[in-house]
Design a protein around this motif. Sequence first.
Motif, PDB file in Angstrom:
ATOM      1  N   SER A 190      11.963 -14.350  15.165  1.00 18.32           N
ATOM      2  CA  SER A 190      11.058 -15.037  14.251  1.00 18.32           C
ATOM      3  C   SER A 190       9.705 -14.352  14.193  1.00 18.32           C
ATOM      4  N   VAL A 191       9.217 -13.916  15.345  1.00 19.38           N
ATOM      5  CA  VAL A 191       7.908 -13.268  15.394  1.00 19.38           C
ATOM      6  C   VAL A 191       7.914 -11.966  14.607  1.00 19.38           C
ATOM      7  N   ILE A 192       8.938 -11.135  14.810  1.00 18.36           N
ATOM      8  CA  ILE A 192       9.012  -9.849  14.118  1.00 18.36           C
ATOM      9  C   ILE A 192       9.071 -10.049  12.612  1.00 18.36           C
ATOM     10  N   ILE A 193       9.947 -10.917  12.171  1.00 20.20           N
ATOM     11  CA  ILE A 193      10.105 -11.139  10.738  1.00 20.20           C
ATOM     12  C   ILE A 193       8.840 -11.751  10.141  1.00 20.20           C
ATOM     13  N   HIS A 194       8.255 -12.721  10.829  1.00 13.96           N
ATOM     14  CA  HIS A 194       7.055 -13.399  10.317  1.00 13.96           C
ATOM     15  C   HIS A 194       5.907 -12.410  10.140  1.00 13.96           C
ATOM     16  N   ARG A 195       5.650 -11.603  11.140  1.00  7.60           N
ATOM     17  CA  ARG A 195       4.547 -10.642  11.060  1.00  7.60           C
ATOM     18  C   ARG A 195       4.797  -9.605   9.979  1.00  7.60           C
ATOM     19  N   THR A 196       6.018  -9.111   9.910  1.00 12.56           N
ATOM     20  CA  THR A 196       6.332  -8.072   8.929  1.00 12.56           C
ATOM     21  C   THR A 196       6.192  -8.597   7.508  1.00 12.56           C
ATOM     22  N   ILE A 197       6.646  -9.819   7.249  1.00 16.87           N
ATOM     23  CA  ILE A 197       6.546 -10.391   5.904  1.00 16.87           C
ATOM     24  C   ILE A 197       5.091 -10.521   5.468  1.00 16.87           C
ATOM     25  N   TYR A 198       4.257 -11.044   6.344  1.00 19.76           N
ATOM     26  CA  TYR A 198       2.857 -11.244   5.967  1.00 19.76           C
ATOM     27  C   TYR A 198       2.141  -9.909   5.769  1.00 19.76           C
ATOM     28  N   LEU A 199       2.394  -8.952   6.650  1.00 21.92           N
ATOM     29  CA  LEU A 199       1.776  -7.636   6.484  1.00 21.92           C
ATOM     30  C   LEU A 199       2.239  -6.977   5.190  1.00 21.92           C
ATOM     31  N   TYR A 200       3.510  -7.103   4.905  1.00 19.77           N
ATOM     32  CA  TYR A 200       4.076  -6.519   3.685  1.00 19.77           C
ATOM     33  C   TYR A 200       3.440  -7.140   2.439  1.00 19.77           C
ATOM     34  N   CYS A 201       3.344  -8.465   2.409  1.00 21.63           N
ATOM     35  CA  CYS A 201       2.812  -9.149   1.221  1.00 21.63           C
ATOM     36  C   CYS A 201       1.310  -8.920   1.039  1.00 21.63           C
ATOM     37  N   VAL A 202       0.575  -8.728   2.146  1.00 21.61           N
ATOM     38  CA  VAL A 202      -0.857  -8.458   2.047  1.00 21.61           C
ATOM     39  C   VAL A 202      -1.118  -7.045   1.527  1.00 21.61           C
ATOM     40  N   LEU A 203      -0.326  -6.075   1.958  1.00 22.45           N
ATOM     41  CA  LEU A 203      -0.533  -4.683   1.533  1.00 22.45           C
ATOM     42  C   LEU A 203       0.103  -4.370   0.182  1.00 22.45           C
ATOM     43  N   LEU A 204       1.073  -5.181  -0.238  1.00 30.91           N
ATOM     44  CA  LEU A 204       1.814  -4.879  -1.466  1.00 30.91           C
ATOM     45  C   LEU A 204       0.920  -4.724  -2.699  1.00 30.91           C
ATOM     46  N   PRO A 205      -0.099  -5.544  -2.919  1.00 31.38           N
ATOM     47  CA  PRO A 205      -0.927  -5.349  -4.123  1.00 31.38           C
ATOM     48  C   PRO A 205      -1.571  -3.972  -4.212  1.00 31.38           C
ATOM     49  N   PHE A 206      -1.941  -3.396  -3.068  1.00 36.81           N
ATOM     50  CA  PHE A 206      -2.560  -2.073  -3.082  1.00 36.81           C
ATOM     51  C   PHE A 206      -1.576  -0.995  -3.535  1.00 36.81           C
ATOM     52  N   GLY A 207      -0.291  -1.225  -3.281  1.00 44.23           N
ATOM     53  CA  GLY A 207       0.706  -0.249  -3.691  1.00 44.23           C
ATOM     54  C   GLY A 207       1.146  -0.391  -5.131  1.00 44.23           C
ATOM     55  N   LEU A 208       0.880  -1.549  -5.746  1.00 47.57           N
ATOM     56  CA  LEU A 208       1.344  -1.796  -7.111  1.00 47.57           C
ATOM     57  C   LEU A 208       0.245  -1.723  -8.162  1.00 47.57           C
ATOM     58  N   VAL A 209      -1.000  -1.918  -7.760  1.00 50.19           N
ATOM     59  CA  VAL A 209      -2.064  -2.097  -8.740  1.00 50.19           C
ATOM     60  C   VAL A 209      -2.244  -0.888  -9.654  1.00 50.19           C
ATOM     61  N   ASP A 210      -2.090   0.332  -9.122  1.00 54.32           N
ATOM     62  CA  ASP A 210      -2.263   1.518  -9.964  1.00 54.32           C
ATOM     63  C   ASP A 210      -1.096   1.708 -10.925  1.00 54.32           C
ATOM     64  N   ALA A 211       0.086   1.194 -10.546  1.00 54.77           N
ATOM     65  CA  ALA A 211       1.266   1.418 -11.383  1.00 54.77           C
ATOM     66  C   ALA A 211       1.444   0.346 -12.449  1.00 54.77           C
ATOM     67  N   ILE A 212       1.172  -0.905 -12.140  1.00 56.80           N
ATOM     68  CA  ILE A 212       1.455  -1.982 -13.097  1.00 56.80           C
ATOM     69  C   ILE A 212       0.214  -2.786 -13.480  1.00 56.80           C
ATOM     70  N   GLY A 213      -0.913  -2.525 -12.854  1.00 59.64           N
ATOM     71  CA  GLY A 213      -2.177  -3.120 -13.271  1.00 59.64           C
ATOM     72  C   GLY A 213      -2.192  -4.637 -13.246  1.00 59.64           C
TER      73      GLY A 213
END
Length: 305
Positions: A211-234
């Motif tokens: 639970s700890v591994i999945i929980h941390r990874t999901i939140y980190l992924y969702c927090v960083l995801l906008p930085f990876g998409l903003v230049d491509a899809i605005g």
Amino acid sequence: MIVRPRPNWFRMLFVWRGSVLPVILPQLIGTTAFAILVTVLHGRVFAWKIPLNFVPFSLIGLTLAIFLGFRNSTSYARYWEARTLWGTLLNETRALVRQALTLADAPSDVPTLTARLIAFVHALRHQLRTTDAKADLERLLAPQDCARVQAARYKPAMLLLMAGEWLADRRRAGQVPPALVQAMEVPLGRLTEALGGCERIAGTPIPFTYSVIIHRTIYLYCVLLPFGLVDAIGPMTPVIVAFIAYTFFALEALSAEIEEPFGTEPNDLALDAMSAMIEATLREMMGEAQPQQPSGLPPGGFIQS
């Protein structure tokens, strides 16, 4: 557990009760709001541009999906095993009452056995949910039996012992032939196995580190995801982030909910309805008045989607 007819495809889009959306809504709103902020600032933090693209998120997302799939499969396996064990309770209690009614020489004594079996089902439900079984025991058992069970730490096991004692008393009185004793010991043994299986599921959760591994990874992924998409899809970045975050948060929440199938969450097993259904079918076999069937419970079955 939610017990109701399955809605059509359009209503399913807006179902609230029984979904995990109320649980994950704060996280989903926070993630979407952060994505909107990142989009407005064009991926900058304190005037520093964070240079991310969608490639690492594709790799991480694949790994995360595998972990979530494993967690969800493990949780559902526990849920389905618990459901199977409660199906065993129905089958074996019916078998015991049927054998006692049709094969024993003194069917007038069968109500005592039936009451102990019904009390066993309710006591098991209370034990799994750590609730007080006193009211059900007083309703179902004779005063001396109730006092004996109340004094026991493991009440369902004591009630199975008392069911076995009923069988032994009938054998000593010559009312049950030895061949029938052996036959009736089979469902009693299966009830004991079902009791142990339920206790194993309730007492052995999935290791916390998953639970700890999945929980941390999901939140980190969702927090960083906008930085990876903003230049491509605005401007569409918050929409895509909200959709992906909903998928990951919902799968995590659902896995955590059904991991403990004996609880009282909307998607846990309907133990109240199951207990009432078992009591009703045993009373019907005895020719007694049946308690009212819980609202929404389909006739002849435990649960409905």
